[in-house]
Scaffold this motif. Structure first.
Motif, PDB file in Angstrom:
ATOM      1  N   PRO A 139       0.798  -1.229   0.000  1.00 45.42           N
ATOM      2  CA  PRO A 139       0.000   0.000   0.000  1.00 45.42           C
ATOM      3  C   PRO A 139       0.829   1.276   0.000  1.00 45.42           C
ATOM      4  CG  PRO A 139       0.014  -1.001   2.182  1.00 45.42           C
ATOM      5  CD  PRO A 139       0.680  -1.981   1.264  1.00 45.42           C
ATOM      6  N   ASP A 140       2.132   1.179   0.285  1.00 41.82           N
ATOM      7  CA  ASP A 140       2.974   2.375   0.342  1.00 41.82           C
ATOM      8  C   ASP A 140       3.772   2.589  -0.938  1.00 41.82           C
ATOM      9  OD1 ASP A 140       4.509   0.125   0.762  1.00 41.82           O
ATOM     10  OD2 ASP A 140       5.857   1.076   2.195  1.00 41.82           O
ATOM     11  N   ILE A 141       3.460   1.850  -1.991  1.00 40.02           N
ATOM     12  CA  ILE A 141       4.145   1.989  -3.274  1.00 40.02           C
ATOM     13  C   ILE A 141       3.122   2.384  -4.336  1.00 40.02           C
ATOM     14  CG2 ILE A 141       5.484   0.805  -5.057  1.00 40.02           C
ATOM     15  CD1 ILE A 141       6.640  -0.979  -2.917  1.00 40.02           C
ATOM     16  N   GLY A 142       3.475   3.363  -5.160  1.00 41.43           N
ATOM     17  CA  GLY A 142       2.520   3.906  -6.111  1.00 41.43           C
ATOM     18  C   GLY A 142       2.414   3.151  -7.420  1.00 41.43           C
ATOM     19  N   PHE A 143       2.848   1.920  -7.457  1.00 46.64           N
ATOM     20  CA  PHE A 143       2.733   1.099  -8.659  1.00 46.64           C
ATOM     21  C   PHE A 143       2.639  -0.355  -8.227  1.00 46.64           C
ATOM     22  CE2 PHE A 143       7.179   1.552  -7.586  1.00 46.64           C
ATOM     23  CZ  PHE A 143       7.649   0.250  -7.646  1.00 46.64           C
ATOM     24  N   HIS A 144       2.093  -1.203  -9.097  1.00 53.38           N
ATOM     25  CA  HIS A 144       2.011  -2.626  -8.748  1.00 53.38           C
ATOM     26  C   HIS A 144       2.725  -3.526  -9.748  1.00 53.38           C
ATOM     27  CE1 HIS A 144      -1.412  -2.329 -11.552  1.00 53.38           C
ATOM     28  NE2 HIS A 144      -1.272  -3.626 -11.729  1.00 53.38           N
ATOM     29  N   LEU A 145       3.313  -2.930 -10.804  1.00 46.91           N
ATOM     30  CA  LEU A 145       4.076  -3.695 -11.781  1.00 46.91           C
ATOM     31  C   LEU A 145       5.515  -3.190 -11.804  1.00 46.91           C
ATOM     32  CD1 LEU A 145       1.584  -3.707 -14.812  1.00 46.91           C
ATOM     33  CD2 LEU A 145       1.831  -5.451 -13.032  1.00 46.91           C
ATOM     34  N   GLY A 146       6.466  -4.119 -11.818  1.00 45.44           N
ATOM     35  CA  GLY A 146       7.872  -3.731 -11.852  1.00 45.44           C
ATOM     36  C   GLY A 146       8.665  -4.600 -12.805  1.00 45.44           C
TER      37      GLY A 146
END
Length: 364
Positions: free
Chosen positions: A71-78
């Protein structure tokens, strides 16, 4: 894996001077001088032997895209083309990932790299899948895609060509000036609202940067990269991460210099010391800043509830407490004064064309 220390003068361009044992080792070992190793150490110290060289091992990866639900990262794909990073940043929170490879998160992390040679082909397959849902693809959030070996291996170039063909949105975080090589791909994507770049500038102090991030581009060179990207029409942001108490204290000056160079967005994090990184960073402090090492760690622990690190989502990026609040206030005030937008660049997912990749796959 013995904790062998190499004289610091013999490892020019390296961040960590020893093979830090990793947390999965069953046996603790100590180096023992039997009369042979001492000769090697003496040769290194006197400059008679070369410092540790970079070794690259090829890997056929099974997947290219990583997913997270933090929840503290602004993306879900890396996506990361490499394991390990030649930049050798002493504060890198990714160092402990080398432990899963049975390698040291210390010197091995920056000298024994794993290159995913088939990453572009695997990425094409994953993007062409009907199950793929397009979203912001963050590149370089674990290890830098534009570290020095990329000049020869060009894995990132291949990845960008696939993303450009599919019109898939991406954001790059890097300390490497090598990103300028790919402006011919990034600029057209940026014009379509599909690409943004964030350049990390930890400090403007070249002497500090040389020991903190030994093989990354110099601070003035990163500012030139920001300017070059901005002039090409590519949205550019600046990362002033990590903030380390009493070490890199020129955050406002960095933000001002990056703004003048063309950056329009900014973000920061505070120092993170997971797993083996804690003792390695302490050793670095003792070597380079013995006069303030205890004070630095006291402030770090103050932001982490009395520990070196707390992985709680609510505070792992920015910390908690008075000192963390002070850093946040300094950052917010500087951004407001200069005009920075602290939100990440909104990118367009509606243009995604998986059919372009499926057509290519059918040819093979």
């Amino acid at each position: 894996m013995p904790n062998v220390h190499i004289p610091i003068q013999a490892i020019k361009g390296r961040g960590i001077s020893h093979a830090q044992p990793h947390r999965f080792l069953r046996d603790a070992r100590e180096a023992f001088d039997d009369g042979w190793g001492a000769l090697d150490q003496r040769a290194l110290a006197q400059g008679e032997a070369p410092p540790p060289a970079t070794e690259v091992t090829w890997e056929d990866c099974r997947s290219a895209i990583t997913k997270n639900d933090s929840p503290d990262i602004g993306f879900h794909l890396g996506l990361n083309p490499y394991r390990g990073c030649e930049h050798g940043c002493v504060y890198c929170y990714a160092r402990p990932t080398h432990s899963y490879l049975n390698l040291s998160p210390g010197l091995d992390f920056e000298t024994k790299l794993i290159a995913k040679r088939n990453i572009a082909a695997v990425l094409m397959r994953e993007l062409a899948s009907p199950r793929h849902v397009p979203g912001l693809l963050a590149i370089g959030t674990v290890t830098d895609a534009y570290q020095p070996v990329e000049r020869e291996l060009r894995l990132m170039r291949d990845v960008l060509q696939v993303l450009a063909e599919a019109r898939h949105p991406l954001a790059i975080v890097t300390k490497g000036s090598g990103v300028e090589r790919d402006i011919d791909l990034l600029a057209p994507m940026a014009a379509q609202g599909l690409a943004a770049v964030y350049v990390t500038v930890t400090t403007l102090d070249a002497k500090l940067a040389r020991i903190l991030e030994p093989r990354a581009a110099a601070p003035h060179r990163r500012l030139r990269t920001i300017r070059t990207l901005a002039e090409a029409g590519i949205p550019v942001g600046v990362s002033v991460a990590p903030q380390i108490p009493f070490i890199n204290e020129d955050m406002e000056q960095v933000l001002e210099a990056a703004w003048e160079a063309g950056a329009s967005r900014a973000f920061y994090t505070v120092l993170r010391l997971p797993w083996e990184l804690g003792p390695m960073f302490r050793q670095w402090l003792d070597l380079h800043y013995p006069d303030r090492a205890a004070r630095v760690m006291a402030r770090v622990q103050e932001m982490r509830g009395g520990k070196d690190y707390d992985a709680d989502f609510a505070q792992r990026m920015k910390g908690a407490g008075i000192w963390a609040d002070l850093i946040r206030q300094r950052f917010d005030k500087a951004c407001r004064r200069l005009g920075y937008n602290q939100e990440r660049e909104p990118l367009d997912t509606s243009q995604f064309k998986p059919q372009a990749l499926r057509a290519q796959q059918e040819l093979f």
